[in-house]
Design a protein around this motif. Structure first.
Motif, PDB file in Angstrom:
ATOM      1  N   SER A   1      48.128  55.464  44.914  1.00 58.30           N
ATOM      2  CA  SER A   1      48.815  54.205  44.661  1.00 58.30           C
ATOM      3  C   SER A   1      47.798  53.088  44.627  1.00 58.30           C
ATOM      4  O   SER A   1      46.637  53.289  45.009  1.00 58.30           O
ATOM      5  N   GLY A   2      48.239  51.932  44.169  1.00 57.95           N
ATOM      6  CA  GLY A   2      47.380  50.761  44.187  1.00 57.95           C
ATOM      7  C   GLY A   2      46.794  50.356  42.853  1.00 57.95           C
ATOM      8  O   GLY A   2      46.107  49.331  42.755  1.00 57.95           O
ATOM      9  N   GLY A   3      47.043  51.138  41.822  1.00 52.50           N
ATOM     10  CA  GLY A   3      46.533  50.775  40.510  1.00 52.50           C
ATOM     11  C   GLY A   3      47.261  49.572  39.953  1.00 52.50           C
ATOM     12  O   GLY A   3      48.265  49.110  40.490  1.00 52.50           O
ATOM     13  N   GLY A   4      46.722  49.047  38.859  1.00 63.16           N
ATOM     14  CA  GLY A   4      47.347  47.902  38.223  1.00 63.16           C
ATOM     15  C   GLY A   4      46.435  47.262  37.221  1.00 63.16           C
ATOM     16  O   GLY A   4      45.416  47.841  36.818  1.00 63.16           O
ATOM     17  N   LEU A   5      46.814  46.052  36.827  1.00 63.14           N
ATOM     18  CA  LEU A   5      46.052  45.271  35.860  1.00 63.14           C
ATOM     19  C   LEU A   5      45.276  44.192  36.601  1.00 63.14           C
ATOM     20  O   LEU A   5      45.848  43.458  37.416  1.00 63.14           O
ATOM     21  N   VAL A   6      44.000  44.095  36.311  1.00 67.64           N
ATOM     22  CA  VAL A   6      43.155  43.096  36.964  1.00 67.64           C
ATOM     23  C   VAL A   6      42.165  42.555  35.946  1.00 67.64           C
ATOM     24  O   VAL A   6      41.784  43.258  35.002  1.00 67.64           O
ATOM     25  N   GLN A   7      41.759  41.318  36.123  1.00 64.73           N
ATOM     26  CA  GLN A   7      40.751  40.738  35.240  1.00 64.73           C
ATOM     27  C   GLN A   7      39.359  41.217  35.618  1.00 64.73           C
ATOM     28  O   GLN A   7      39.106  41.581  36.782  1.00 64.73           O
ATOM     29  N   ALA A   8      38.487  41.203  34.656  1.00 58.78           N
ATOM     30  CA  ALA A   8      37.103  41.573  34.917  1.00 58.78           C
ATOM     31  C   ALA A   8      36.543  40.718  36.057  1.00 58.78           C
ATOM     32  O   ALA A   8      36.787  39.521  36.126  1.00 58.78           O
ATOM     33  N   GLY A   9      35.821  41.362  36.944  1.00 60.70           N
ATOM     34  CA  GLY A   9      35.280  40.692  38.114  1.00 60.70           C
ATOM     35  C   GLY A   9      36.180  40.772  39.331  1.00 60.70           C
ATOM     36  O   GLY A   9      35.751  40.425  40.437  1.00 60.70           O
ATOM     37  N   GLY A  10      37.399  41.224  39.126  1.00 57.95           N
ATOM     38  CA  GLY A  10      38.351  41.322  40.218  1.00 57.95           C
ATOM     39  C   GLY A  10      38.198  42.600  41.020  1.00 57.95           C
ATOM     40  O   GLY A  10      37.272  43.397  40.794  1.00 57.95           O
ATOM     41  N   SER A  11      39.121  42.787  41.946  1.00 55.58           N
ATOM     42  CA  SER A  11      39.073  43.925  42.860  1.00 55.58           C
ATOM     43  C   SER A  11      40.425  44.614  42.937  1.00 55.58           C
ATOM     44  O   SER A  11      41.469  43.993  42.722  1.00 55.58           O
ATOM     45  N   LEU A  12      40.368  45.891  43.227  1.00 54.17           N
ATOM     46  CA  LEU A  12      41.555  46.675  43.518  1.00 54.17           C
ATOM     47  C   LEU A  12      41.221  47.667  44.616  1.00 54.17           C
ATOM     48  O   LEU A  12      40.072  48.127  44.706  1.00 54.17           O
ATOM     49  N   LYS A  13      42.226  48.001  45.410  1.00 54.89           N
ATOM     50  CA  LYS A  13      42.054  49.034  46.427  1.00 54.89           C
ATOM     51  C   LYS A  13      43.083  50.117  46.180  1.00 54.89           C
ATOM     52  O   LYS A  13      44.285  49.874  46.257  1.00 54.89           O
ATOM     53  N   LEU A  14      42.588  51.303  45.869  1.00 52.93           N
ATOM     54  CA  LEU A  14      43.453  52.442  45.649  1.00 52.93           C
ATOM     55  C   LEU A  14      43.626  53.219  46.950  1.00 52.93           C
ATOM     56  O   LEU A  14      42.702  53.295  47.758  1.00 52.93           O
TER      57      LEU A  14
END
Length: 119
Positions: free
Chosen positions: A7-20
């Protein structure tokens, strides 16, 4: 066989962060090496990184070094992939996979979670 759910995926802008997150729904992950892999459209699945069963060792693909961090919480039966400084080329479906510490292959895979990085 252990069952994994990302879980934790999504749409993010370049330079951003995500935690899966990768959760084991059927049994403990304590004795498993857990890896993260990704597959972009039209490309083969590739290795992102891995964390040892005892949380002591991590190893990353060159593109992930310095930007991605894998961690685990065995008490919570969870493994995480923190991704920073994301680039459009990081767009892919991300999978976690588990390999028992006595095995040679990753025998359990999750269904994947989509990560899309916009420019």
């Amino acid at each position: 066989q252990v069952r994994l759910i990302e879980s934790g995926g999504g749409l993010v802008q370049a330079g951003g962060s995500l935690k899966l997150s990768c959760a084991a729904s059927t049994q403990t992950l304590n004795s498993y090496v857990v890896g993260w892999f990704r597959q972009a459209p039209g490309k083969e699945r590739e290795f992102v990184g891995v964390i040892g069963w005892n949380n002591a060792n991590t190893n990353y693909a060159d593109f992930a070094k310095g930007r991605f961090t894998i961690s685990r919480n065995n008490a919570m039966n969870m493994v995480y992939l923190q991704m920073n400084s994301l680039k459009p080329e990081d767009t892919a479906v991300y999978y976690c996979a588990a390999r028992h510490r006595g095995a040679t292959d990753f025998g359990a895979w999750g269904q994947g979670t989509q990560v899309t990085v916009s420019s």
